[in-house]
Write a protein that holds these residues in place. Structure first.
Motif, PDB file in Angstrom:
ATOM      1  N   PRO A  96      50.806  16.604  -5.127  1.00 21.33           N
ATOM      2  CA  PRO A  96      49.873  16.683  -4.005  1.00 21.33           C
ATOM      3  C   PRO A  96      49.919  18.064  -3.347  1.00 21.33           C
ATOM      4  CG  PRO A  96      51.828  15.432  -3.393  1.00 21.33           C
ATOM      5  CD  PRO A  96      51.913  15.667  -4.873  1.00 21.33           C
ATOM      6  N   ILE A  97      48.780  18.467  -2.784  1.00 20.05           N
ATOM      7  CA  ILE A  97      48.626  19.785  -2.181  1.00 20.05           C
ATOM      8  C   ILE A  97      48.203  19.606  -0.721  1.00 20.05           C
ATOM      9  CG2 ILE A  97      47.476  22.029  -2.316  1.00 20.05           C
ATOM     10  CD1 ILE A  97      46.775  21.363  -5.231  1.00 20.05           C
ATOM     11  N   ALA A  98      48.845  20.372   0.168  1.00 19.00           N
ATOM     12  CA  ALA A  98      48.480  20.386   1.584  1.00 19.00           C
ATOM     13  C   ALA A  98      48.260  21.828   2.014  1.00 19.00           C
ATOM     14  CB  ALA A  98      49.566  19.728   2.429  1.00 19.00           C
ATOM     15  N   ARG A  99      47.471  22.027   3.070  1.00 17.25           N
ATOM     16  CA  ARG A  99      47.228  23.379   3.569  1.00 17.25           C
ATOM     17  C   ARG A  99      47.407  23.409   5.086  1.00 17.25           C
ATOM     18  NH1 ARG A  99      40.652  23.617   3.061  1.00 17.25           N
ATOM     19  NH2 ARG A  99      40.215  22.739   5.121  1.00 17.25           N
ATOM     20  N   SER A 100      47.671  24.625   5.602  1.00 13.60           N
ATOM     21  CA  SER A 100      47.937  24.786   7.025  1.00 13.60           C
ATOM     22  C   SER A 100      47.613  26.206   7.441  1.00 13.60           C
ATOM     23  CB  SER A 100      49.418  24.492   7.313  1.00 13.60           C
ATOM     24  OG  SER A 100      49.746  24.744   8.667  1.00 13.60           O
ATOM     25  N   THR A 101      47.245  26.378   8.710  1.00  9.56           N
ATOM     26  CA  THR A 101      47.100  27.721   9.267  1.00  9.56           C
ATOM     27  C   THR A 101      48.369  28.192   9.948  1.00  9.56           C
ATOM     28  OG1 THR A 101      46.251  26.864  11.365  1.00  9.56           O
ATOM     29  CG2 THR A 101      44.634  27.406   9.655  1.00  9.56           C
ATOM     30  N   ASP A 102      49.261  27.266  10.317  1.00  9.51           N
ATOM     31  CA  ASP A 102      50.412  27.636  11.140  1.00  9.51           C
ATOM     32  C   ASP A 102      51.746  27.114  10.615  1.00  9.51           C
ATOM     33  OD1 ASP A 102      50.290  24.900  11.682  1.00  9.51           O
ATOM     34  OD2 ASP A 102      49.449  25.159  13.680  1.00  9.51           O
ATOM     35  N   LEU A 103      51.742  26.467   9.445  1.00 13.70           N
ATOM     36  CA  LEU A 103      52.941  25.914   8.813  1.00 13.70           C
ATOM     37  C   LEU A 103      53.488  24.680   9.523  1.00 13.70           C
ATOM     38  CD1 LEU A 103      54.717  29.290   8.048  1.00 13.70           C
ATOM     39  CD2 LEU A 103      53.872  27.700   6.319  1.00 13.70           C
ATOM     40  N   VAL A 104      52.817  24.246  10.577  1.00  4.56           N
ATOM     41  CA  VAL A 104      53.273  23.098  11.360  1.00  4.56           C
ATOM     42  C   VAL A 104      52.339  21.913  11.188  1.00  4.56           C
ATOM     43  CG1 VAL A 104      53.673  22.260  13.710  1.00  4.56           C
ATOM     44  CG2 VAL A 104      54.506  24.525  13.036  1.00  4.56           C
ATOM     45  N   GLU A 105      51.047  22.136  11.300  1.00  6.87           N
ATOM     46  CA  GLU A 105      50.052  21.077  11.149  1.00  6.87           C
ATOM     47  C   GLU A 105      49.414  21.221   9.770  1.00  6.87           C
ATOM     48  OE1 GLU A 105      47.393  21.320  14.408  1.00  6.87           O
ATOM     49  OE2 GLU A 105      48.918  20.841  15.915  1.00  6.87           O
ATOM     50  N   TRP A 106      49.522  20.171   8.964  1.00  4.59           N
ATOM     51  CA  TRP A 106      49.087  20.222   7.571  1.00  4.59           C
ATOM     52  C   TRP A 106      47.955  19.230   7.323  1.00  4.59           C
ATOM     53  CZ3 TRP A 106      51.078  23.698   4.063  1.00  4.59           C
ATOM     54  CH2 TRP A 106      52.211  24.420   4.475  1.00  4.59           C
ATOM     55  N   THR A 107      47.097  19.586   6.369  1.00  4.84           N
ATOM     56  CA  THR A 107      45.997  18.735   5.938  1.00  4.84           C
ATOM     57  C   THR A 107      46.106  18.530   4.431  1.00  4.84           C
ATOM     58  OG1 THR A 107      44.549  19.623   7.659  1.00  4.84           O
ATOM     59  CG2 THR A 107      43.497  18.487   5.817  1.00  4.84           C
ATOM     60  N   TYR A 108      46.003  17.298   4.000  1.00  4.65           N
ATOM     61  CA  TYR A 108      46.015  16.992   2.564  1.00  4.65           C
ATOM     62  C   TYR A 108      44.690  17.411   1.956  1.00  4.65           C
ATOM     63  CZ  TYR A 108      45.685  13.990  -1.609  1.00  4.65           C
ATOM     64  OH  TYR A 108      45.516  13.515  -2.880  1.00  4.65           O
ATOM     65  N   VAL A 109      44.741  18.169   0.848  1.00  6.68           N
ATOM     66  CA  VAL A 109      43.501  18.657   0.231  1.00  6.68           C
ATOM     67  C   VAL A 109      43.316  18.166  -1.190  1.00  6.68           C
ATOM     68  CG1 VAL A 109      43.354  20.699   1.686  1.00  6.68           C
ATOM     69  CG2 VAL A 109      44.587  20.839  -0.483  1.00  6.68           C
ATOM     70  N   GLY A 110      44.185  17.304  -1.684  1.00  9.05           N
ATOM     71  CA  GLY A 110      44.017  16.755  -3.014  1.00  9.05           C
ATOM     72  C   GLY A 110      45.253  16.924  -3.868  1.00  9.05           C
ATOM     73  N   ASP A 111      45.163  16.467  -5.106  1.00  4.58           N
ATOM     74  CA  ASP A 111      46.254  16.581  -6.062  1.00  4.58           C
ATOM     75  C   ASP A 111      45.937  17.667  -7.076  1.00  4.58           C
ATOM     76  OD1 ASP A 111      46.501  12.970  -6.190  1.00  4.58           O
ATOM     77  OD2 ASP A 111      47.382  14.384  -4.764  1.00  4.58           O
ATOM     78  N   ALA A 112      46.987  18.305  -7.571  1.00  5.31           N
ATOM     79  CA  ALA A 112      46.757  19.341  -8.579  1.00  5.31           C
ATOM     80  C   ALA A 112      46.130  18.754  -9.837  1.00  5.31           C
ATOM     81  CB  ALA A 112      48.070  20.043  -8.910  1.00  5.31           C
ATOM     82  N   PHE A 113      46.544  17.521 -10.196  1.00 10.26           N
ATOM     83  CA  PHE A 113      46.075  16.917 -11.443  1.00 10.26           C
ATOM     84  C   PHE A 113      45.657  15.478 -11.200  1.00 10.26           C
ATOM     85  CE2 PHE A 113      49.404  20.020 -12.557  1.00 10.26           C
ATOM     86  CZ  PHE A 113      48.595  20.949 -13.184  1.00 10.26           C
TER      87      PHE A 113
END
Length: 723
Positions: free
Chosen positions: A72-89
């Motif tokens: 699974p992949i998550a993204r963040s602007t501040d390393l504290v609050e994360w959003t799930y953006v999908g799975d690599a595969f």
């Protein structure tokens, strides 16, 4: 993710992240709480789009979900609050060599020569009939979120060992200053290894070298700092539920191939393997603190992302199923040349500081150029800025600071940053720092035609420039100069010839933490026994008549017995513990030899509430290794759970301490372990707790196996009030 979904996602990220003007000044762990109940073995990278991305191992992400996510992949602007953006595969996107139903574990993410490269463990392949013939897979992508393209073959194939296979797991890539790429991999069964990679990072070159002994380490991560290569690796069992003692230890070397030694000079390849603690359970909510990744924020502070286990909620669903391992974030300090999480305080439940991800000057070039002066000749396109000449920020900077940019230099061009009257630039010639009449250039392997990160630090009169692929602790070029010109004032992008810039930031430099938090120290002596025939106060659980006191020592032959499990055949020699905070110490000689298998002969201290509720600190033979293990057994969900934490390396004669503290908030008994090879230099390890209302006694054990016969010799037991 489907290709259409990937395309939509990429388009939505095209303009880059929108960071808040006031980043969080504090946060609570786990930082993955908004996206997942478990997010183990986290990897991290900042993408060229300005977002931070984290990648987790393949588990169900939520209670009751029951379906594994493939990295699974998550993204963040501040390393504290994360959003799930999908799975690599997706479900049908295993590597071509993977057996059906294979799991993908422990990703490592890098940006190499213009593309993202992800390494991961593949649990089963089609090349052998064995169920766990681990290998290291690799895939590439133009963006941090995919689409990912598997390579046709594993970068490290299964490695046979008799009728089974070595643990070819937990990859971690590293690029050296000469441009050579390496891959570290391996685990408890087979040891930890490093192999050189081809220039594209997709295949191995030559023979691998072993860098750490088997049966002690996994989860490697390597960084280069001040001329040393630091190997940080996890030790003990990752997944023992409420008794998971996983922790991170470190060694360092002057070569990426080792030999790595700890702070006391003990090799990580020795039978009595070394390892300087980086993070370990500290008695709060979190245990099982390990398998990490590292990063540096824009203010120059290092941070560690790692997983841990909430000891009150250790399993994802049913007890003794998948361990629930959410992602934590904590400050990583460098003190006297060694890394320590929160200066040795260990994991946090709440942090009063957060990473600086947005500097006073900050631009991802998704909008206008109002923050800059003299913009003629500069234009924003494709989410970055291009131009030639000088682009000066309207806001000047002074004092100690750190500035950075991602940049890509066209043929024959020179580009970089200006701070005051000093510049740091990259070109085909390499990395150059100029400050007045002083000038120094070092080679930059691979050139500057692909995106690189240039970071410049000003501290006093010293200016340091560093070029990395993605800011992950593997600088390919570093220049340091003592400047005799002003290093305050204008901040600018400079270029002679065409160049592209992105993710520009300048922030005041973080003031580093340089002192470790205090450790327990013995004060006034309260109790004990010198084993001179005058000691009293001992009681036995299953007395062992072979234990004798003579010549100032207790000699106790190691029993063919144990306390772990329901058998409870081992003897325990106990005395009552004092009230309040105290330290109990012993000196034990136990000649276990080296390298041979003598499972699990051991001797040491114990904090004992019952046969099924104890914490045991002992020097022990674990297969071919000799370790100081701090084990815990307790009842949980109708069964007994046992796991260990690792202290410092033992000697033939080892000093051991347990420091007791009652937590005033909840009345829990906290016991922190320490060991020493000389009785003077102590290595402090993790904490195990006993519930409020229990009355743990303290004592000695000598058990684990009678063959070959060996005596444990205790010189004394001393109990001190903690200062």
């Amino acid at each position: 993710m489907h290709i259409a979904a990937v395309a939509t996602l990429v388009a939505s990220l095209f303009a880059g992240p929108v960071a808040s003007a006031s980043p969080p000044a504090a946060f609570e762990n786990p930082v993955s709480k908004d996206i997942a109940d478990t997010f183990a073995d986290p990897a991290v990278i900042r993408g060229l789009d300005g977002y931070w991305y984290s990648y987790g191992t393949s588990d169900p992400m939520h209670e009751g979900e029951g379906k594994h996510h493939r990295l699974p992949i998550a993204r963040s602007t501040d390393l504290v609050e994360w959003t799930y953006v999908g799975d690599a595969f997706g479900e049908n996107e295993l590597p071509p060599y993977a057996a059906p139903g294979s799991l993908l574990w422990a990703p490592d993410i890098r940006y190499l020569d213009g593309r993202y490269v992800m390494y991961f463990t593949v649990t089963n392949t089609t090349s052998t009939p064995h169920q766990w013939d681990y290998s290291i897979g690799v895939a590439t992508s133009p963006t941090p979120t995919g689409p990912w393209t598997h390579q046709a073959a594993p970068v490290v194939p299964p490695r046979p060992s008799g009728d089974s296979y070595w643990n070819t797991i937990d990859p971690s890539q590293f690029t050296d200053v000469d441009g050579t790429k390496y891959l570290y991999f391996g685990g408890f069964f087979g040891g930890m290894w490093v192999t050189e990679l081809t220039a594209d990072g997709l295949r191995t070159v030559g023979k691998p070298s072993q860098v750490a002994i088997d049966n002690k380490f996994e989860g490697a991560y390597v960084v280069r700092r001040d001329g040393y290569y630091y190997l940080l690796a996890s030790s003990a069992n990752c997944c023992a539920g409420p008794t998971t003692g996983y922790s991170v230890l470190a060694g360092r070397a002057t070569s990426p191939r080792g030999p790595f030694v700890d702070r006391e000079g003990q090799p990580l390849l020795a039978s009595r393997a070394g390892g300087t603690p980086v993070v370990a359970p500290n008695g709060d909510r979190w245990i099982g603190t390990g398998h990490h990744a590292q990063l540096t924020d824009v203010a120059g502070q290092d941070w560690m992302l790692y997983h841990a286990i909430d000891r009150s909620d250790p399993f994802l669903d049913q007890p003794y199923g998948i361990n629930e391992r959410p992602m934590l974030l904590d400050r990583l300090d460098w003190i006297d040349g060694w890394p320590m999480v929160r200066a040795g305080a260990g994991p946090s439940e709440r942090s009063d500081e957060a990473p600086v991800t947005r500097g006073s000057v900050h631009d991802g070039f998704s909008g206008d150029l109002s923050a800059w002066r003299d913009t003629n000749g500069w234009s924003v396109r494709d989410g970055h800025i291009s131009g030639t000449g000088t682009l000066t920020a309207r806001l000047g900077m002074g004092g100690d600071l750190r500035a950075e940019t991602d940049l890509r230099v066209k043929d024959g061009a020179t580009a970089g940053l200006r701070i005051g009257e000093a510049t740091a630039t990259v070109s085909a010639d390499g990395l150059t720092v100029t400050a007045g009449a002083a000038r120094r250039t070092v080679a930059l392997p691979g050139g500057a035609a692909t995106w690189r990160n240039l970071a410049v630090t000003v501290k006093g009169h010293t200016i340091t420039a560093e070029v990395t692929s993605a800011r992950l602790g593997d600088p390919q070029a570093t220049v340091r100069l003592e400047a005799r010109v002003p290093l305050a004032g204008a901040f600018a992008l400079v270029t002679e010839g065409a160049a592209d810039f992105d993710n520009v930031s300048a922030a005041h430099l973080t003031k580093p933490v340089t002192r470790p938090v205090p450790v327990p120290e013995p004060g006034r002596r309260l109790d004990g026994d010198e084993f001179d025939g005058r000691g009293a106060g001992w009681t036995w659980v299953r007395q062992d008549p072979a234990a004798k006191v003579a010549k100032g020592a207790l000699t106790w032959p190691v029993q063919s017995a144990d306390l772990v499990g329901t058998g409870n055949t081992a003897s325990v020699l106990l005395r009552d513990a004092p009230q309040g905070d105290y330290i109990v110490e012993t000196k034990v000689t136990l000649d276990l030899g080296e390298d041979t298998v003598r499972n699990y002969q051991q001797a040491g201290l114990v904090a004992y509430a019952s046969d099924d509720d104890f914490a045991r600190l002992s020097q022990v033979s674990i297969w071919n290794t000799r370790q100081v293990e701090y084990g815990r057994e307790l009842p949980f969900a109708g069964r007994l759970s046992y796991g260990g934490n690792i202290a410092g390396p033992p000697a033939k004669t080892t000093w051991l301490r347990l420091a007791h503290h009652v937590d005033p908030a909840n009345g829990e008994h906290e016991f922190r372990a320490a060991s020493s090879r000389d009785g003077k230099t102590w290595t402090w390890a993790g904490v195990w707790t006993f519930p409020n209302g229990t009355t743990p006694r303290i004592g000695l054990v000598s058990h684990g196996g009678a063959q070959p016969p060996v005596d444990a010799e205790f010189d004394y037991v001393r109990v001190y009030r903690t200062r």
